[in-house]
Scaffold this motif. Structure first.
Motif, short mmCIF file in Angstrom:
data_model
loop_
_atom_site.label_atom_id
_atom_site.label_comp_id
_atom_site.label_asym_id
_atom_site.label_seq_id
_atom_site.Cartn_x
_atom_site.Cartn_y
_atom_site.Cartn_z
N HIS A 1 0.84 -1.19 0.00
CA HIS A 1 0.00 0.00 0.00
C HIS A 1 0.88 1.24 0.00
CE1 HIS A 1 0.79 0.70 4.21
NE2 HIS A 1 0.38 -0.53 4.50
N ILE A 2 0.25 2.38 0.13
CA ILE A 2 1.00 3.64 -0.04
C ILE A 2 2.17 3.77 0.96
CG2 ILE A 2 -0.62 4.95 1.41
CD1 ILE A 2 -0.06 7.39 -0.30
N GLY A 3 1.99 3.21 2.18
CA GLY A 3 3.07 3.31 3.17
C GLY A 3 4.32 2.60 2.69
N HIS A 4 4.13 1.40 2.12
CA HIS A 4 5.29 0.67 1.58
C HIS A 4 5.91 1.44 0.41
CE1 HIS A 4 2.56 -2.77 2.96
NE2 HIS A 4 3.51 -2.70 3.86
N TRP B 1 0.94 7.75 6.78
CA TRP B 1 0.00 8.35 5.82
C TRP B 1 -1.43 8.06 6.23
CZ3 TRP B 1 0.76 11.60 1.76
CH2 TRP B 1 2.08 11.79 1.37
N THR B 2 -2.23 9.11 6.14
CA THR B 2 -3.68 8.93 6.33
C THR B 2 -4.35 9.27 4.99
OG1 THR B 2 -3.78 11.21 7.06
CG2 THR B 2 -3.69 9.53 8.77
N LYS C 1 -7.34 7.49 9.35
CA LYS C 1 -6.39 6.39 9.35
C LYS C 1 -6.83 5.39 8.28
CE LYS C 1 -3.89 3.47 12.35
NZ LYS C 1 -3.71 2.68 13.48
N MET C 2 -5.85 4.83 7.57
CA MET C 2 -6.24 3.87 6.53
C MET C 2 -6.49 2.51 7.15
SD MET C 2 -3.85 4.51 3.30
CE MET C 2 -2.49 5.35 3.97
N SER C 3 -7.56 1.86 6.73
CA SER C 3 -7.76 0.50 7.20
C SER C 3 -8.60 -0.25 6.19
CB SER C 3 -8.44 0.48 8.56
OG SER C 3 -9.82 0.70 8.41
N VAL D 1 -4.93 3.38 0.40
CA VAL D 1 -4.52 3.90 -0.90
C VAL D 1 -3.67 2.86 -1.63
CG1 VAL D 1 -3.26 5.71 -2.11
CG2 VAL D 1 -4.51 6.26 -0.03
N ASN D 2 -4.11 2.48 -2.80
CA ASN D 2 -3.36 1.53 -3.62
C ASN D 2 -2.40 2.33 -4.51
OD1 ASN D 2 -2.53 -0.04 -5.78
ND2 ASN D 2 -4.41 -1.26 -5.77
#
Ligand code: MSP
Length: 657
Positions: A20-23, A293-294, A299-301, A308-309
């Protein structure tokens, strides 16, 4: 802070889920640093990979009905494919299931053991599978839940090998103190110091409750133990360089920077240096922890469906635009919010208006006035002050990169573009050319080309393809040699011919991705606002309702004397639109005179001989010069006013209550 070898790493990603976006964020920062290091001529090694052992992965595979290794292969490949598609310039993609890696971890275990840092004992504690971490009871939320991720922990009691982490407290503190930049941003270093000063427990580094992990070396003859995933995972940074198998490549060690997210700082800033000390290896130069990242402020979940892809975003908005956005939008270490609005603004404004448009202006002007030819020989003759301004900005830039202040780097890098755009407006080449100032006009184009060249080279690590296109349009290739010549030594560009081309950053007018969660949020907000408005209106309409009225006791109520009476005389008050003058029989000696503001709804005739309810003990008041000795009870809403009357005729003077 210059060194000739640059070893740059990302965390290795768990294979229990897709990227995901964090990675993508961690990987893109690392890629940018690696590209920059290469461009300035450093011997660079960039490592990424996947973290494949542990209970979490074993369970993820099981829940999908897959064999663990096959499942790990499959997800690991999705990471690798994505990085390939994103043109991530990694030199090695390590997997913790690689044989060489496993051998390296086993060797490390032996070395630590031989150094007296490992002992065997039993462990009982609360374990969070999701975080692969034990927590003391005092840290649990509501006695049960993980303080980091909020999931339930389970009690695990098992025989375990321990690493003597507590013995490293002083050495760790000394390292933080002597190396103020070892953890970036510096505020994070203080957090770590406080944590270590609070005292460290020895660390359980093997598990017996599952077996998806690296086995202990055979000489320990303890087959039920596997290595703790964090020991296994952290070791990747050196096994990738050949630790335990081919130490020849270890000359890239120590790492210039380990890039990580703030959630895994403790493992990298405490466990990892302690392990390295035990192994007798040098410590990394920097550990850089970025923020979270949000999305649209949330918060992303997975459950909210708002993760976010990164591929979708890159496909819709352009990979390099996305890279620029991520690095420019958020100060390193701080949390960032992903919204398509913010991304579009960056693309349209920073990239489109400031950068893309400058190239268009150069192509336009050189095409119109010089058949595309651009020469830079006379730039300094006419525009020295602009060149000085540009150099002053560029000089500030270099340290920002390896201090990980990429947003500051990009911010500062945009100043030369402003200098160029301002110069065009100031010197007005269209006027100069008419006045016959051909040399000045050519030099102005040369100034723009020079600025574009320098900025593009310095932006290359962030936007490799886009800047290659710009540099090619300016007649040169992006190479370390050209970087040295043009950026460092300020060499003048060789003349070149511009060609017309499509804009690099077409304007984006509307959001390109359907964002269901954002739409749901918008709807929720609209509904909440509508509800608020309705409540406000209802309140206004119910002015006489009890809402907002102070509460009274029954005694206070009985202080009001309410009585039934009959209107025995009714007439209009002359010159008054509102008032009727009534005489009301309340069973007293004489009728009361009451002036009532009811004429809009009742005529004198309507009122005559009707029964009414009267507040009988009001202090007399004067209305339009006439004394009023009571008040009629009436109810008023938006449809008008009506009298309150007894349901059946009652004797005049009957009390109400
Ligand atoms: N396997 C461990 C790392 C071992 S390194 C020796 C791990 N993997 S992870 O896949 O869960 O996370 C990898 C990285 O993604 C971490 O740096 C983490 O901070 C980052 N992110 C995960 N979610 C994130 C956001 N929402 N925002 C930003 N980065 C986040 O941890």
């Amino acid at each position: 802070m210059s060194c000739h070898k640059s070893y740059i790493t990302t965390p290795i990603y768990y294979v229990n889920d897709v990227a995901h976006i964090g990675h993508a964020y961690t990987t893109i920062i690392a890629d940018t640093l690696a590209r920059y290091a290469r461009l300035i001529g450093e011997d660079t090694f960039f490592l990424t990979g996947t973290d494949e052992h542990g209970q979490k992965i074993e369970e993820a595979a099981k829940s999908r009905g897959k064999e663990t290794q096959a499942y790990a292969d499959e997800i690991s490949k999705t990471f690798r494919d994505l990085w390939d598609e994103f043109d991530i310039s990694y030199d090695k993609f390590i997997r913790t299931t690689d044989e060489d890696h496993k051998k390296g971890v086993q060797k490390a275990f032996t070395v630590m053991y031989d150094n007296g840092d490992i002992y065997k004992d039993t462990y009982s504690g609360h374990y969070c599978i999701s975080c692969e971490t034990f927590f003391p009871e005092t840290q649990l939320v509501d006695g049960e839940f993980c303080p980091d991720c909020g999931k339930p922990t389970s009690i695990v009691e098992e025989e375990s090998y321990f690493f003597k982490l507590s013995a490293y407290e002083d050495r760790l503190l000394a390292w933080y103190k002597e190396n103020p930049e070892c953890i970036l941003p510096k505020s994070k270093r203080n957090e770590v110091i406080r944590f270590v000063e609070g005292g460290l427990n020895d660390l359980s580094i093997t598990r017996t409750s599952f077996d998806w992990g690296v086995k202990l070396p055979e000489k320990f003859n303890d087959p039920k133990h596997v290595m703790y995933v964090w020991l296994d995972a952290l070791m990747n940074y050196v096994t990738a360089l050949g630790y335990g198998t081919d130490d020849a490549k270890m000359d890239y060690w120590p790492a210039r920077v380990h890039l990580i997210g703030k959630d895994i700082l403790r493992f990298h800033a405490i466990y990892w240096p302690a392990f390295l000390m035990s192994l007798g290896l040098p410590l990394p130069k920097h550990i850089g922890a970025h923020g979270w990242w949000t999305r649209n402020g949330e918060k992303m979940s997975k459950s909210k469906g708002n993760v976010v892809n990164p591929k979708e975003v890159a496909d819709a908005y352009g990979l390099e635009n996305f890279r620029y956005f991520m690095l420019r939008e958020v100060p390193f270490g701080g949390d960032g919010d992903f919204s398509q609005r913010a991304l579009m603004d960056r693309i349209n404004s920073d990239l489109g208006n400031d950068l893309g448009n400058l190239l268009n202006r150069l192509i336009g002007m050189s095409g119109k006035y010089f058949e595309g030819r651009v020469e830079c020989d006379n730039v300094a003759k006419y525009y020295q002050s602009e060149l000085d301004e540009v150099e002053a900005s560029l000089e500030k830039l270099n340290p920002f990169i390896f201090e990980l202040q990429l947003h500051r780097y990009l911010e500062e890098l945009w100043r030369p573009l402003t200098v160029a755009n301002r110069a065009i407006d100031k010197y007005q080449p269209w006027t100069m050319i008419k006045e016959g100032k051909t040399e000045e006009t050519m030099a102005l184009n040369g100034l723009i080309a020079t600025i574009l060249a320098k900025v593009s080279l310095m932006l290359h690590a962030v936007m490799p393809k886009t800047t290659t296109t710009i540099c090619n349009a300016l007649g040169f290739e992006v190479t370390p040699e050209n970087f040295e010549k043009i950026v460092k030594n300020g060499e003048i560009l060789t003349p070149f011919i511009t060609q017309k081309r499509e804009p690099l950053f077409p304007r984006i007018e509307e959001e390109l991705l359907v964002d269901e969660r954002a739409e749901a949020l918008k709807k929720e907000k609209e509904e909440a606002e509508a509800k608020k408005k309705a409540q406000k209106e209802a309140k206004k309409a119910n002015k006489n309702s009890t809402e907002g009225v102070a509460l009274i006791g029954i005694d206070q109520f009985f202080q009001t004397s309410l009585k039934v009476g009959t209107v025995v005389k009714a007439e209009e008050v002359p010159k008054s639109k509102k008032l009727l003058l009534l005489q009301v029989d309340l069973g007293e000696d004489e009728p009361r005179q009451i002036v009532a503001g009811i004429k809009e709804w009742y005529s004198a005739e309507d009122m005559l001989d009707t029964q009414v309810c009267v507040v009988a003990n009001l202090k007399p008041a004067k209305l339009m010069g006439m004394v009023s000795e009571g008040m009629l009870l009436a109810a008023k809403d938006k449809d008008g006013l009506c009298m309150v009357r007894p349901e059946k005729p009652k004797t005049n003077g009957t009390p109400i209550g």
